[in-house]
Design an enzyme around this catalytic site. Structure first.
Site, PDB file in Angstrom:
ATOM      1  N   PHE A  77      -1.354   8.516   4.255  1.00 12.04           N
ATOM      2  CA  PHE A  77      -2.157   8.965   5.412  1.00 12.04           C
ATOM      3  C   PHE A  77      -3.507   9.735   5.041  1.00 12.04           C
ATOM      4  CE2 PHE A  77       1.869   9.561   8.600  1.00 12.04           C
ATOM      5  CZ  PHE A  77       2.079   8.443   8.651  1.00 12.04           C
ATOM      6  N   ASN A 130       5.148   5.888   3.042  1.00 11.09           N
ATOM      7  CA  ASN A 130       4.402   6.719   1.957  1.00 11.09           C
ATOM      8  C   ASN A 130       4.066   7.911   2.266  1.00 11.09           C
ATOM      9  OD1 ASN A 130       3.946   3.931   0.948  1.00 11.09           O
ATOM     10  ND2 ASN A 130       2.422   3.466   2.549  1.00 11.09           N
ATOM     11  N   THR A 131       5.012   8.368   3.165  1.00 13.56           N
ATOM     12  CA  THR A 131       5.097  10.206   3.456  1.00 13.56           C
ATOM     13  C   THR A 131       6.175  10.548   3.196  1.00 13.56           C
ATOM     14  OG1 THR A 131       3.115  10.151   4.624  1.00 13.56           O
ATOM     15  CG2 THR A 131       4.552  12.196   4.929  1.00 13.56           C
ATOM     16  N   SER A 141       5.953   4.936   8.436  1.00 12.20           N
ATOM     17  CA  SER A 141       5.410   4.828   7.181  1.00 12.20           C
ATOM     18  C   SER A 141       6.319   5.029   6.142  1.00 12.20           C
ATOM     19  CB  SER A 141       3.955   5.487   7.210  1.00 12.20           C
ATOM     20  OG  SER A 141       3.519   5.394   5.643  1.00 12.20           O
ATOM     21  N   ASN A 163       6.271  -1.727  11.410  1.00 13.05           N
ATOM     22  CA  ASN A 163       5.368  -1.331  10.391  1.00 13.05           C
ATOM     23  C   ASN A 163       5.700  -2.172   9.009  1.00 13.05           C
ATOM     24  OD1 ASN A 163       3.618   0.660   8.596  1.00 13.05           O
ATOM     25  ND2 ASN A 163       4.430   2.253  10.068  1.00 13.05           N
ATOM     26  N   LYS A 197       6.210   3.696  16.742  1.00 14.27           N
ATOM     27  CA  LYS A 197       6.000   2.662  16.013  1.00 14.27           C
ATOM     28  C   LYS A 197       7.109   2.678  14.904  1.00 14.27           C
ATOM     29  CE  LYS A 197       2.795   0.085  12.976  1.00 14.27           C
ATOM     30  NZ  LYS A 197       1.311  -0.097  12.634  1.00 14.27           N
ATOM     31  N   ASN A 218       0.791  -1.154  -0.053  1.00 14.72           N
ATOM     32  CA  ASN A 218       0.026   0.212   0.002  1.00 14.72           C
ATOM     33  C   ASN A 218       0.754   1.159  -0.116  1.00 14.72           C
ATOM     34  OD1 ASN A 218      -0.520   1.902   2.480  1.00 14.72           O
ATOM     35  ND2 ASN A 218       0.380  -0.063   3.428  1.00 14.72           N
TER      36      ASN A 218
END
Length: 344
Positions: free
Chosen positions: A117, A182-183, A180, A251, A222, A113
């Site tokens: 966010f 993805n940022t 994450s 994560n 995390k 994915n």
């Protein structure tokens, strides 16, 4: 229930993953309102664990990411979780990354994915939490917080403090998501200088909020599975220095070794599910070796069976969380893991 899910899964897997995700949660809400979940699901297993001053009804939780906005709290609670973690939420609403942004790697029981966010903003989430029966009845509910994509990485601490201010009163615990992929640049916050500054800002904010509300809420961090041994030790030391109450490991991963050559394996984003299981366990073991019993660990990553959950506890975790395993195994996974962890 698992037989019913396995019957439905091929149909769901014909849909776009994000569409299937939203459809499943919408129908789960409907089933909960109609009282069907209580009729067809095994009742939650009572196996209380006390951690960070919190009594968790059982050691199996929902990982952040499945319910980013707190829209499905009561339905998810009915699946038998000992605790739920909502988010990641950011101070301001944001749409996340362009679609498509979620991909199944069915052969590997995995998901990639790059949601980014996507959420309605922290204030909307807090309002939903307050309306939920689970929260009103004292259920254990963690709020996972992050920074907005448009906020420069050097100003990240201000976003985390804003989010902490907003969720502090309603959260059982607060998780700081710095892992994450993805940022843009978010994982840079795991480096010593930035992490020290961030944890210092959050420590000051928590002291202020503790005085205001008369309670010190536990703070969790995390982290990613893609850390070397030196990075893990550094993070462990900072956890102890700043009084972080627990660490969530881990994560999603950016590694692709376990899925090379599979369809979608080269898509950008975080890989979750079975391929991250061993990487997560390695990080948990390294954290345990450094932290001992000073900071508890919550194990997440690649749990698709009760045996996988037991591995996390054996590696050094005190509690576990699941997410991708639900996609492949269905809701019976929750009680399977809870039963496997009884007396562990």
């Amino acid at each position: 229930m698992i037989d019913r899910y396995l019957f439905l899964r091929p149909w769901l897997f014909c849909l776009d993953p994000e569409q299937a995700h939203n459809l499943t949660l919408t129908n789960l809400d409907r089933a909960q309102r109609w009282g069907l979940l209580e009729k067809f699901l095994t009742q939650p297993l009572a196996d209380p664990r006390t951690l960070c001053g919190i009594t968790f009804p059982n050691p199996v939780g929902l990982a952040a990411g499945l319910d980013k906005d707190g829209k499905h709290i009561d339905a998810l609670a009915a699946l038998g979780f000992g605790f739920l973690e909502i988010g990641t939420v950011t101070p301001r609403p944001q749409p996340g990354n362009p679609k498509p942004r979620m991909f199944r790697l069915t052969q590997a029981q995995a998901i990639i994915n790059r949601m980014g966010f996507n959420n309605d903003g922290v204030e909307a989430c807090v309002a939903r939490v307050r309306r939920s029966r689970f929260w009103q009845s004292g259920g254990v509910l963690g709020l996972n917080i992050g920074k907005n994509a448009i906020t420069p990485i050097e100003d990240a601490a201000s976003d985390y403090v804003l989010a902490m201010d907003a969720v502090y009163e309603i959260a059982t615990y607060i998780t700081v998501n710095i892992s994450s992929p993805n940022t843009q640049n978010l994982r840079a916050l795991q480096g010593e200088e930035m992490l020290r500054a961030l944890l210092g800002s959050l420590d000051e904010a928590r002291k202020r909020l503790s005085d205001r509300f008369g309670v010190r809420k536990p703070l969790f961090l995390k982290i990613a599975p893609d850390l070397d041994h030196g990075d893990i030790n550094l993070i462990a030391d900072l956890l102890m220095e700043f009084g972080v109450d627990a660490v969530i490991a881990t994560n999603t991963t950016i590694a692709r070794d376990a899925v090379q050559g599979m369809e979608h394996s080269q898509e950008m984003g975080g890989l979750s599910g079975a391929p991250v299981r061993m990487a997560s366990n390695i990080v948990i073991k390294a954290l345990k070796a450094r932290l001992g019993n000073q900071v508890p660990i919550i194990g997440v990553g690649g749990i698709l069976s009760g045996a996988d959950a037991k591995e996390k506890i054996a590696a050094g975790a005190s509690l576990v969380q699941v997410y991708s395993g639900l996609i492949y195994r269905g809701p019976d996974l929750v009680n399977e893991c809870a039963k496997a962890l009884r007396n562990h």
